[in-house]
Design an enzyme around this catalytic site. Structure first.
Site, PDB file in Angstrom:
ATOM      1  N   HIS A  28      -6.521  -3.915 -11.132  1.00 40.28           N
ATOM      2  CA  HIS A  28      -7.113  -4.686 -10.035  1.00 40.28           C
ATOM      3  C   HIS A  28      -8.038  -5.741 -10.631  1.00 40.28           C
ATOM      4  O   HIS A  28      -8.805  -5.440 -11.547  1.00 40.28           O
ATOM      5  CB  HIS A  28      -7.892  -3.746  -9.094  1.00 40.28           C
ATOM      6  CG  HIS A  28      -8.514  -4.484  -7.951  1.00 40.28           C
ATOM      7  ND1 HIS A  28      -7.776  -4.917  -6.868  1.00 40.28           N
ATOM      8  CD2 HIS A  28      -9.787  -4.903  -7.743  1.00 40.28           C
ATOM      9  CE1 HIS A  28      -8.583  -5.564  -6.036  1.00 40.28           C
ATOM     10  NE2 HIS A  28      -9.802  -5.574  -6.542  1.00 40.28           N
TER      11      HIS A  28
ATOM     12  N   ASN B 209      -3.032   1.521 -11.720  1.00 47.25           N
ATOM     13  CA  ASN B 209      -3.048   0.185 -11.125  1.00 47.25           C
ATOM     14  C   ASN B 209      -4.010  -0.687 -11.905  1.00 47.25           C
ATOM     15  O   ASN B 209      -4.969  -0.192 -12.501  1.00 47.25           O
ATOM     16  CB  ASN B 209      -3.527   0.293  -9.669  1.00 47.25           C
ATOM     17  CG  ASN B 209      -3.578  -1.049  -8.961  1.00 47.25           C
ATOM     18  OD1 ASN B 209      -2.648  -1.859  -9.068  1.00 47.25           O
ATOM     19  ND2 ASN B 209      -4.667  -1.308  -8.248  1.00 47.25           N
TER      20      ASN B 209
ATOM     21  N   ILE C  60       0.864  -1.178   0.000  1.00 39.69           N
ATOM     22  CA  ILE C  60       0.000   0.000   0.000  1.00 39.69           C
ATOM     23  C   ILE C  60       0.904   1.233   0.000  1.00 39.69           C
ATOM     24  O   ILE C  60       1.880   1.295   0.748  1.00 39.69           O
ATOM     25  CB  ILE C  60      -0.936  -0.019   1.222  1.00 39.69           C
ATOM     26  CG1 ILE C  60      -1.934  -1.172   1.052  1.00 39.69           C
ATOM     27  CG2 ILE C  60      -1.655   1.308   1.394  1.00 39.69           C
ATOM     28  CD1 ILE C  60      -2.792  -1.419   2.257  1.00 39.69           C
ATOM     29  N   LEU C  61       0.593   2.172  -0.865  1.00 40.81           N
ATOM     30  CA  LEU C  61       1.423   3.377  -0.993  1.00 40.81           C
ATOM     31  C   LEU C  61       0.848   4.499  -0.133  1.00 40.81           C
ATOM     32  O   LEU C  61      -0.364   4.637   0.008  1.00 40.81           O
ATOM     33  CB  LEU C  61       1.479   3.794  -2.467  1.00 40.81           C
ATOM     34  CG  LEU C  61       2.227   2.795  -3.357  1.00 40.81           C
ATOM     35  CD1 LEU C  61       1.896   3.012  -4.827  1.00 40.81           C
ATOM     36  CD2 LEU C  61       3.739   2.872  -3.130  1.00 40.81           C
TER      37      LEU C  61
ATOM     38  N   GLU D  43      -7.025  -9.044 -18.212  1.00 40.42           N
ATOM     39  CA  GLU D  43      -6.041  -8.073 -17.704  1.00 40.42           C
ATOM     40  C   GLU D  43      -4.932  -7.839 -18.726  1.00 40.42           C
ATOM     41  O   GLU D  43      -4.501  -6.701 -18.945  1.00 40.42           O
ATOM     42  CB  GLU D  43      -5.405  -8.580 -16.396  1.00 40.42           C
ATOM     43  CG  GLU D  43      -6.356  -8.641 -15.224  1.00 40.42           C
ATOM     44  CD  GLU D  43      -5.646  -9.038 -13.938  1.00 40.42           C
ATOM     45  OE1 GLU D  43      -4.627  -8.429 -13.593  1.00 40.42           O
ATOM     46  OE2 GLU D  43      -6.117  -9.987 -13.266  1.00 40.42           O
TER      47      GLU D  43
ATOM     48  N   ASP E  92      -7.384   0.581  -3.948  1.00 40.22           N
ATOM     49  CA  ASP E  92      -8.258   0.116  -5.037  1.00 40.22           C
ATOM     50  C   ASP E  92      -9.381   1.110  -5.316  1.00 40.22           C
ATOM     51  O   ASP E  92     -10.546   0.732  -5.504  1.00 40.22           O
ATOM     52  CB  ASP E  92      -8.820  -1.281  -4.717  1.00 40.22           C
ATOM     53  CG  ASP E  92      -7.713  -2.319  -4.612  1.00 40.22           C
ATOM     54  OD1 ASP E  92      -6.689  -2.162  -5.312  1.00 40.22           O
ATOM     55  OD2 ASP E  92      -7.856  -3.257  -3.822  1.00 40.22           O
TER      56      ASP E  92
HETATM   57  C1  GAR Z   1      -2.988  -9.565 -11.071  1.00 44.96           C
HETATM   58  O1  GAR Z   1      -4.146 -10.351 -11.159  1.00 44.96           O
HETATM   59  C2  GAR Z   1      -3.311  -8.174 -10.610  1.00 44.96           C
HETATM   60  O2  GAR Z   1      -4.553  -7.701 -11.094  1.00 44.96           O
HETATM   61  C3  GAR Z   1      -3.373  -8.367  -9.124  1.00 44.96           C
HETATM   62  O3  GAR Z   1      -2.300  -9.217  -8.836  1.00 44.96           O
HETATM   63  C4  GAR Z   1      -2.065 -10.068  -9.957  1.00 44.96           C
HETATM   64  C5  GAR Z   1      -0.618  -9.952 -10.338  1.00 44.96           C
HETATM   65  O4  GAR Z   1      -0.290 -10.895 -11.329  1.00 44.96           O
HETATM   66  N1  GAR Z   1      -3.276  -7.115  -8.420  1.00 44.96           N
HETATM   67  C6  GAR Z   1      -3.897  -6.862  -7.285  1.00 44.96           C
HETATM   68  O5  GAR Z   1      -4.590  -7.672  -6.704  1.00 44.96           O
HETATM   69  C7  GAR Z   1      -3.675  -5.472  -6.741  1.00 44.96           C
HETATM   70  N2  GAR Z   1      -4.717  -5.120  -5.813  1.00 44.96           N
HETATM   71  P1  GAR Z   1       1.001 -10.710 -12.209  1.00 44.96           P
HETATM   72  O6  GAR Z   1       2.174 -10.540 -11.244  1.00 44.96           O
HETATM   73  O7  GAR Z   1       1.108 -11.987 -12.982  1.00 44.96           O
HETATM   74  O8  GAR Z   1       0.815  -9.518 -13.075  1.00 44.96           O
END
Ligand code: GAR
Length: 214
Positions: free
Chosen positions: A109, A107, A92-93, A174, A145
């Protein structure tokens, strides 16, 4: 070329999707550096293979969050970074860092915000009985978030999904959404006004996604 810094903590599959996008001809952004707060983050290898400067700044080496973030900030400045992408960065920043990079810090999410902020989003969506899940790319604000939404992608939650199968479906979305959001910003098509974004020349199919379909 928009100089982009990517912050990671782990696997880095979203980082890899950004690296791949930046490698396509005419893409308007480049990755200037990757920084991980974890030395064993798999994503560091993606950066190194692509000859992108990869740095480890372990948060544990710093006495306070502010000291850690000052080190992050200095490294980003060293690389003349103009936009910071959080890609699975699990710290968390503080408001200091968030305000310093306001509207230059995004970001991804893995939920359709404002539904299911925080951790365990896929299990929460399944437990709730949501029929659509997805991901959100947004500007970062001090509240976790939360912040002006740049792009969302929706996928169905299917009968029999568990956390892993749903996460995999969302992750595919994503990997398309994050590069597209980066492109929009690099093309100067994203404007923030009164905490909403307005996208210049945006198109969308206008088709609804139904689940179930009949
Ligand atoms: C991803 O699903 C991203 O959306 C999530 O972590 C994963 C990272 O995967 N982020 C969060 O939950 C942030 N709140 P990756 O390292 O393979 O990109």
């Amino acid at each position: 070329m928009l100089k982009t810094g990517v912050l990671i903590s782990g696997r880095g599959s979203n980082l890899q999707s950004l690296i791949a996008a930046c490698a396509t001809p005419g893409f308007p952004a480049e990755i200037a550096c990757v920084i991980s707060n974890k030395a064993d983050a798999g994503g560091l290898d993606h950066a190194r293979k692509a000859n992108i400067p990869a740095h480890v700044i372990p948060n544990r080496d710093y006495p306070t969050r502010e000291a850690f973030e000052s080190a992050l900030d200095a490294k980003l400045e060293e690389h003349n970074v103009q936009l910071v992408c959080l890609a699975g960065f699990m710290r968390i920043l503080t408001p200091w860092f968030v305000n310093r990079w306001r509207d230059r810090l995004i970001n991804i999410h893995p939920s359709l915000l404002p539904a299911f902020p925080g951790l365990d989003t896929h299990q929460k969506a399944i437990d709730y009985g949501a029929k659509l899940a997805g991901c959100t790319v947004h500007f970062v604000r001090a509240e976790m978030d939360h912040g002006p939404i740049i792009m969302q992608a929706a996928v169905p939650v299917l009968n029999g999904d568990d956390e892993q199968t749903l996460a995999a479906r969302v992750l595919q979305a994503e990997h398309k959404a994050y590069p597209q959001a980066l492109r929009l910003i690099a093309e100067n098509r994203v404007n923030v006004f009164e905490e909403r974004t307005f996208i210049t020349d945006a198109t969308a199919s206008g088709e609804a996604l139904f689940n179930p379909e009949a």
